[in-house]
Design a protein around this motif. Structure first.
Motif, short mmCIF file in Angstrom:
data_model
loop_
_atom_site.label_atom_id
_atom_site.label_comp_id
_atom_site.label_asym_id
_atom_site.label_seq_id
_atom_site.Cartn_x
_atom_site.Cartn_y
_atom_site.Cartn_z
N ALA A 31 50.27 54.51 41.70
CA ALA A 31 51.35 53.53 41.63
C ALA A 31 50.78 52.11 41.56
CB ALA A 31 52.27 53.66 42.84
N THR A 32 49.53 51.93 41.97
CA THR A 32 48.89 50.63 41.94
C THR A 32 48.05 50.53 40.67
OG1 THR A 32 48.75 50.68 44.34
CG2 THR A 32 47.37 49.07 43.19
N PRO A 33 48.33 49.54 39.80
CA PRO A 33 47.54 49.41 38.58
C PRO A 33 46.11 49.00 38.89
CG PRO A 33 49.04 47.56 38.80
CD PRO A 33 49.36 48.53 39.91
N GLU A 34 45.22 49.38 38.02
CA GLU A 34 43.82 49.00 38.22
C GLU A 34 43.65 47.52 37.89
OE1 GLU A 34 40.74 51.40 36.81
OE2 GLU A 34 41.84 53.27 37.05
N PRO A 35 42.74 46.84 38.57
CA PRO A 35 42.52 45.43 38.28
C PRO A 35 41.95 45.26 36.87
CG PRO A 35 40.88 46.25 39.83
CD PRO A 35 41.88 47.34 39.63
N PRO A 36 42.23 44.13 36.24
CA PRO A 36 41.73 43.92 34.88
C PRO A 36 40.20 43.89 34.85
CG PRO A 36 42.73 41.91 35.73
CD PRO A 36 42.98 42.99 36.73
N GLN A 37 39.66 44.41 33.80
CA GLN A 37 38.22 44.41 33.61
C GLN A 37 37.82 43.15 32.85
OE1 GLN A 37 36.44 47.01 35.01
NE2 GLN A 37 38.46 47.55 35.79
N SER A 38 36.56 42.79 32.89
CA SER A 38 36.11 41.56 32.24
C SER A 38 36.38 41.60 30.74
CB SER A 38 34.62 41.32 32.51
OG SER A 38 33.86 42.41 32.03
N VAL A 39 36.29 42.77 30.11
CA VAL A 39 36.57 42.86 28.68
C VAL A 39 38.05 42.58 28.42
CG1 VAL A 39 36.98 45.36 28.65
CG2 VAL A 39 36.19 44.21 26.59
N ASP A 40 38.94 43.02 29.32
CA ASP A 40 40.37 42.74 29.19
C ASP A 40 40.62 41.24 29.27
OD1 ASP A 40 40.89 45.49 29.10
OD2 ASP A 40 41.19 45.59 31.27
N LEU A 41 39.96 40.59 30.20
CA LEU A 41 40.14 39.15 30.38
C LEU A 41 39.63 38.38 29.17
CD1 LEU A 41 39.16 38.86 34.14
CD2 LEU A 41 41.45 38.89 33.15
#
Length: 80
Positions: A31-41
């Motif tokens: 239910a908790t989304p994963e934190p953004p990864q550096s490539v996403d940012l």
């Protein structure tokens, strides 16, 4: 009296099933989304510069007077 008990149990069961389904059920997903990864940012920053910065500003500042509509009735871009 028995009819009310059965009705109560059915309603409580339906509420429980609804809550279970909204919580994700047994799908195995968190239910908790994963934190953004550096490539996403990095991709997000590139996307913002390409599609958003022209109106919202390179430093997310928005257009001047963004709280008031212009003579055409359109609001300027707010800070991002």
């Amino acid at each position: 009296m028995r009819r009310w008990l059965i009705l109560f149990l059915l309603m409580a069961g339906a509420a429980g099933v609804g809550a279970w389904m909204m919580a994700g059920g047994t799908s195995g997903t968190s239910a908790t989304p994963e934190p953004p990864q550096s490539v996403d940012l990095a991709e997000g920053a590139e996307f913002y510069q390409e599609y958003c910065a022209s109106c919202h500003g390179a430093d997310l500042e928005g257009q001047a007077g963004w709280r008031s509509a212009g003579e055409d009735g359109i609001l300027p871009a707010p800070p991002a």
